[in-house]
Design an enzyme around this catalytic site. Structure first.
Site, short mmCIF file in Angstrom:
data_model
loop_
_atom_site.label_atom_id
_atom_site.label_comp_id
_atom_site.label_asym_id
_atom_site.label_seq_id
_atom_site.Cartn_x
_atom_site.Cartn_y
_atom_site.Cartn_z
N CYS A 141 0.80 -1.22 0.00
CA CYS A 141 0.00 0.00 0.00
C CYS A 141 0.84 1.27 0.00
O CYS A 141 0.31 2.35 -0.25
CB CYS A 141 -0.93 0.01 1.22
SG CYS A 141 -0.07 0.02 2.80
N GLU A 188 -6.94 -6.08 -0.30
CA GLU A 188 -6.99 -5.07 0.76
C GLU A 188 -5.94 -4.02 0.51
O GLU A 188 -4.83 -4.32 0.06
CB GLU A 188 -6.76 -5.76 2.12
CG GLU A 188 -6.77 -4.83 3.33
CD GLU A 188 -5.39 -4.27 3.67
OE1 GLU A 188 -5.31 -3.32 4.48
OE2 GLU A 188 -4.39 -4.79 3.13
N ARG A 232 -8.52 3.14 11.86
CA ARG A 232 -7.77 2.48 10.78
C ARG A 232 -8.73 2.17 9.63
O ARG A 232 -9.52 1.23 9.71
CB ARG A 232 -7.11 1.20 11.30
CG ARG A 232 -6.06 0.63 10.35
CD ARG A 232 -5.42 -0.62 10.94
NE ARG A 232 -4.22 -1.01 10.20
CZ ARG A 232 -3.00 -0.57 10.44
NH1 ARG A 232 -2.80 0.27 11.44
NH2 ARG A 232 -1.98 -0.96 9.72
N ARG A 234 -9.46 1.01 5.82
CA ARG A 234 -8.89 0.24 4.73
C ARG A 234 -9.98 -0.11 3.73
O ARG A 234 -11.14 -0.30 4.09
CB ARG A 234 -8.23 -1.06 5.25
CG ARG A 234 -6.99 -0.82 6.11
CD ARG A 234 -5.87 -0.21 5.29
NE ARG A 234 -4.62 -0.07 6.03
CZ ARG A 234 -4.25 1.01 6.69
NH1 ARG A 234 -5.09 2.06 6.74
NH2 ARG A 234 -3.10 1.07 7.31
#
Length: 423
Positions: A141, A188, A232, A234
């Protein structure tokens, strides 16, 4: 009697060389139930003991040879995505992770795998990867994250698909999907993937996946804050080989406003927790090495004051037991500034210990064995900061299970049966 049964059950399980997570779907009970047998809190069912005896003798039955689904774990890190899917009867048949320290942690927590961890996926021929029903990939990422883009812009380096070392790894995912045509996949990445390069990167990814002939419903950004005491966000992208009515819209995610607080993952430091070196001392108190030095604490305060004066939002994150943390990042090992635990006005704050990071990310759950941390603090911080919030993935896996499992008898445990966050 419970102690005797526990001894027999544990002995058989160890001789069979199978983990609790792998055993649970084979015997038709949730991991939480099997852990109760392991700890001697309830008597194991005779059928489960028979399964273990068969495994030890090498007999086994058809049900022992056929998992609910087979999956591969790409850019596996320390196995966070895998941990979310295994409780639903999945068997990992291939793992790829290039970082040797992450490999060490992964191997320590999945010691019974019948395959070696593969390194650089770009050097692996797609046809050499085993057949599988599900592809899991938390592809790198950094090229798409806000922090990653800012850093690379400052250094004059490319990011996104122009980053030849990481950004193009998505296309390795695509070539494997094209070769094996798995029943489904789950990808993800960071939330900023949607906005990177004014949305062009995300459009390329979605177009490529759909060009492969997959039904790709609208992805969903999930904030782990409803599951763990950490902000968080995602993005999760699911795809299915066959047209289906799967949607993320009906995935029930706990409200971030009502999630747990840091008190649920911090060392209590009151003698009620078993000491664990090097994280805590004999008295259960956090080791002094995690407390910021006077020099570092002064530097962080001056740095924050300078940016406040300039109208910027940069600064440290000082939190207590009743708070929720910022996002744990891979750079946490440098100064811990995004999550500093307040120790009162007379004391310098401290970093989280790696054990607390394991709890913060959902790797450690109440009723489950502790996640093994065989590496240095520096490596552990990097690994947890790069990983996923396991309870989020588990929720997604539960949501996807009806479309990926091949065993009609699979017993998917309810939320109440599953291990809860460390408390």
């Amino acid at each position: 009697m419970l102690d005797e049964s526990r001894s027999n059950f544990s002995r058989l399980r160890e001789r069979a060389g199978i983990s609790v997570e792998a055993l649970a779907p084979l015997v038709g009970y949730s991991p939480a139930t099997v852990y109760r047998w392991e700890r001697g809190e309830s008597l194991p069912r005779q059928a489960a003991l028979t399964v273990l005896e068969d495994l030890v003798r090498g007999r086994g039955g058809p049900e022992l040879k056929e998992p609910a689904f087979r999956f591969i774990d790409l850019f596996a890190g320390i196995g966070g995505i895998r941990r979310g899917f295994e409780p639903f009867g999945g068997k990992c048949v291939f793992t790829s992770e290039w970082d040797r320290w992450a490999q060490t942690t992964y191997s320590a927590n999945f010691p019974h795998d019948d395959h070696e961890i593969t390194g650089d996926i770009t050097k692996v021929k797609a046809e050499d990867i085993p057949e599988h029903d599900l592809l899991l990939a938390g592809f790198p990422c950094q090229p798409f994250s806000i922090a990653g883009v800012s850093k690379k812009n400052a250094l004059g380096r490319a990011h996104g698909f122009a980053d030849e070392t990481q950004g193009t790894l998505f296309f390795d995912v695509a070539r494997i999907i094209a070769e094996h045509r798995p029943k489904a996949f789950l990808l993800e990445n960071v939330k900023n993937l949607v906005n990177h390069d004014r949305g062009h990167t995300f459009k390329v990814i979605m177009a490529r996946l759909r060009d492969l002939g997959y039904h790709v419903p609208t992805p969903r950004v999930i904030n782990a804050k409803g599951y763990v005491p950490q902000h968080r966000e995602r993005i999760l992208i699911a795809g299915f080989r066959e047209e289906c009515d799967f949607t993320f819209d009906d995935l029930d995610v706990p409200s971030p406003l009502n999630g747990p607080r840091l008190s649920s993952i911090l060392h209590p430091e009151d003698g009620t927790e078993t000491p664990e070196r090097p994280f805590t001392g004999p008295d259960g108190r956090v080791s002094q090495k995690y407390v910021l030095t006077d020099h570092l604490w002064r530097y962080l305060q001056d740095y924050a004051a300078k940016h406040r004066a300039a109208g910027n939002g940069f600064g440290f994150g000082l939190v207590g037991p009743g708070d929720v943390a910022r996002t744990l990042s891979a750079r946490y090992y440098k100064d811990g500034s995004e999550i500093l635990i307040d120790r009162g006005p007379e004391n310098n704050p401290r970093r989280l210990t790696p054990r607390e990071c394991a709890r913060l990310m959902g790797f450690d759950r109440s009723g489950s064995p502790q996640f093994v941390i065989p590496v240095s603090d520096t490596q552990a911080y990097k690994q947890f900061g790069n990983s996923v919030a396991v309870p989020v993935i588990e929720a997604v896996a539960r949501h996807m299970a009806p479309w990926i499992t091949t065993k009609a008898s699979l017993d998917v445990a309810s939320e109440q049966e599953r291990p809860q966050l460390f408390a």
